[in-house]
Design a protein around this motif. Structure first.
Motif, PDB file in Angstrom:
ATOM      1  N   ALA A 246       0.844  -1.289  -0.160  1.00 48.26           N
ATOM      2  CA  ALA A 246       0.032  -0.056  -0.026  1.00 48.26           C
ATOM      3  C   ALA A 246       0.751   1.042   0.241  1.00 48.26           C
ATOM      4  CB  ALA A 246      -0.983  -0.197   1.067  1.00 48.26           C
ATOM      5  N   GLY A 247       2.284   1.250   0.065  1.00 52.82           N
ATOM      6  CA  GLY A 247       2.955   2.341   0.011  1.00 52.82           C
ATOM      7  C   GLY A 247       2.970   3.128   1.308  1.00 52.82           C
ATOM      8  N   LEU A 248       2.857   2.351   2.495  1.00 50.84           N
ATOM      9  CA  LEU A 248       2.687   3.213   3.682  1.00 50.84           C
ATOM     10  C   LEU A 248       3.964   3.012   4.784  1.00 50.84           C
ATOM     11  CD1 LEU A 248      -1.004   1.832   4.289  1.00 50.84           C
ATOM     12  CD2 LEU A 248      -0.301   4.050   3.394  1.00 50.84           C
ATOM     13  N   VAL A 249       4.770   2.230   4.160  1.00 53.03           N
ATOM     14  CA  VAL A 249       5.929   2.252   5.128  1.00 53.03           C
ATOM     15  C   VAL A 249       7.266   3.287   4.529  1.00 53.03           C
ATOM     16  CG1 VAL A 249       7.984   0.782   5.609  1.00 53.03           C
ATOM     17  CG2 VAL A 249       5.571  -0.113   5.460  1.00 53.03           C
ATOM     18  N   ASP A 250       7.638   3.856   5.608  1.00 54.05           N
ATOM     19  CA  ASP A 250       8.750   4.794   5.518  1.00 54.05           C
ATOM     20  C   ASP A 250      10.044   4.443   5.796  1.00 54.05           C
ATOM     21  OD1 ASP A 250       6.828   7.337   4.935  1.00 54.05           O
ATOM     22  OD2 ASP A 250       6.137   7.070   6.998  1.00 54.05           O
ATOM     23  N   HIS A 251      10.300   3.596   6.679  1.00 53.95           N
ATOM     24  CA  HIS A 251      11.382   3.037   7.173  1.00 53.95           C
ATOM     25  C   HIS A 251      11.585   1.784   7.323  1.00 53.95           C
ATOM     26  CE1 HIS A 251      15.508   2.770   8.986  1.00 53.95           C
ATOM     27  NE2 HIS A 251      14.778   2.128  10.105  1.00 53.95           N
ATOM     28  N   MET A 252      12.299   0.573   6.983  1.00 50.85           N
ATOM     29  CA  MET A 252      12.177  -0.630   7.283  1.00 50.85           C
ATOM     30  C   MET A 252      13.703  -1.287   7.578  1.00 50.85           C
ATOM     31  SD  MET A 252      10.727  -4.104   5.164  1.00 50.85           S
ATOM     32  CE  MET A 252      11.496  -3.829   3.850  1.00 50.85           C
ATOM     33  N   HIS A 253      13.703  -1.731   8.467  1.00 49.40           N
ATOM     34  CA  HIS A 253      15.033  -2.387   9.011  1.00 49.40           C
ATOM     35  C   HIS A 253      14.754  -4.055   8.832  1.00 49.40           C
ATOM     36  CE1 HIS A 253      17.558  -4.345  12.465  1.00 49.40           C
ATOM     37  NE2 HIS A 253      18.196  -4.348  11.456  1.00 49.40           N
ATOM     38  N   LEU A 254      15.294  -4.800   7.897  1.00 45.70           N
ATOM     39  CA  LEU A 254      15.211  -6.059   7.760  1.00 45.70           C
ATOM     40  C   LEU A 254      16.409  -6.655   8.011  1.00 45.70           C
ATOM     41  CD1 LEU A 254      13.228  -7.484   4.400  1.00 45.70           C
ATOM     42  CD2 LEU A 254      15.422  -8.253   5.280  1.00 45.70           C
ATOM     43  N   VAL A 255      16.386  -7.932   8.317  1.00 44.18           N
ATOM     44  CA  VAL A 255      17.618  -8.777   8.644  1.00 44.18           C
ATOM     45  C   VAL A 255      17.581  -9.989   7.951  1.00 44.18           C
ATOM     46  CG1 VAL A 255      19.125  -9.600  10.616  1.00 44.18           C
ATOM     47  CG2 VAL A 255      17.456  -7.610  11.072  1.00 44.18           C
ATOM     48  N   GLN A 256      18.574 -10.313   7.138  1.00 45.60           N
ATOM     49  CA  GLN A 256      18.605 -11.508   6.432  1.00 45.60           C
ATOM     50  C   GLN A 256      19.313 -12.415   7.033  1.00 45.60           C
ATOM     51  OE1 GLN A 256      20.422 -11.621   2.403  1.00 45.60           O
ATOM     52  NE2 GLN A 256      18.380 -12.421   1.978  1.00 45.60           N
ATOM     53  N   VAL A 257      19.059 -13.434   7.346  1.00 47.16           N
ATOM     54  CA  VAL A 257      19.649 -14.578   8.339  1.00 47.16           C
ATOM     55  C   VAL A 257      19.976 -15.880   7.317  1.00 47.16           C
ATOM     56  CG1 VAL A 257      19.384 -16.224  10.282  1.00 47.16           C
ATOM     57  CG2 VAL A 257      18.021 -13.816  10.133  1.00 47.16           C
ATOM     58  N   PRO A 258      21.254 -16.206   7.550  1.00 47.00           N
ATOM     59  CA  PRO A 258      21.626 -17.441   6.671  1.00 47.00           C
ATOM     60  C   PRO A 258      21.183 -18.605   6.874  1.00 47.00           C
ATOM     61  CG  PRO A 258      23.426 -16.553   8.335  1.00 47.00           C
ATOM     62  CD  PRO A 258      22.289 -15.862   8.473  1.00 47.00           C
TER      63      PRO A 258
END
Length: 215
Positions: free
Chosen positions: A162-174
């Motif tokens: 919906a285009g409603l997120v201003d900032h995202m912290h995502l953590v890619q786990v191996p």
């Protein structure tokens, strides 16, 4: 300016943020603790499991950004409880009498119930609402502070779509999960809307931050 933020969202190499088979004794399904292990090892995360200590460094620095400036939270039904919690009138979430949110917290469910006041300032409100409607309600309650989208993966995907997120912290786990609930489905080209940075940590995870581009 009020922002909508996502923090500490862990995903596998194949894009799953939740494993398959979520249940009362398996909040993250078959993924177990593997997705969030990096966080629980930090000073920020250790107290969540009632442990002392924890590591400093890159992982802790990112994890700590979860709290400052948040005035309300939005989460999905699957984060609030296991399948079927709506049938248990006494269910008040996974977190005991004093949940870690300390703000108005809006739970998206097709079966709303009366609000529940908890210790520490958390009040759970139950909404059958679209992403836009939920964000409007949370913004009114946040009193000028930011809104955190707490998950799970389906709710995060809805707000991103919906285009409603201003900032995202995502953590890619191996790790490779192979099954569960994916974040990226239906979000092709999302990267065009964000400035993205990646930081690798000694723990083996990669921290990805997405900040919405300004015109």
């Amino acid at each position: 300016m009020t922002q909508t933020r996502i923090h500490n969202l862990s995903i596998s190499l194949d894009g799953f943020a939740t494993g398959e088979g979520q249940a009362l004794d398996a909040p993250m399904g078959h993924a177990g603790m593997r997705l969030a292990g990096w966080m629980f090892a930090t000073r920020f995360g250790a107290p969540i499991l009632e442990r002392s200590g924890g590591t400093a460094g890159v992982d802790d620095a990112f994890a700590q950004q979860n709290e400052p400036g948040i005035g309300a939270e939005i989460m999905g039904a699957g984060k609030f409880g296991p399948p079927g919690w709506q049938d248990d009138p006494d269910w008040k979430g996974w977190w005991g009498a004093n949940p870690p949110f300390h703000t108005p917290t809006f739970v998206l469910t097709h079966r709303p119930r009366p609000s529940i006041g908890m210790e520490g300032g958390t009040t759970f409100h139950f909404l059958d609402a679209t992403a836009v409607e939920a964000l409007d309600a949370a913004s009114a309650a946040a009193e000028g502070r930011d809104i955190r989208i707490g998950g799970g993966a389906t709710v995060v995907r809805q707000f991103l779509a919906a285009g409603l997120v201003d900032h995202m912290h995502l953590v890619q786990v191996p790790i490779v999960l192979g099954r569960g609930v994916r974040v990226w489905d239906g979000l092709e080209g999302l990267e065009a809307d964000y400035d993205i940075e990646a930081v690798s940590a000694p723990s083996g995870v990669t921290h990805l931050t997405f900040d919405r581009k300004t015109a």
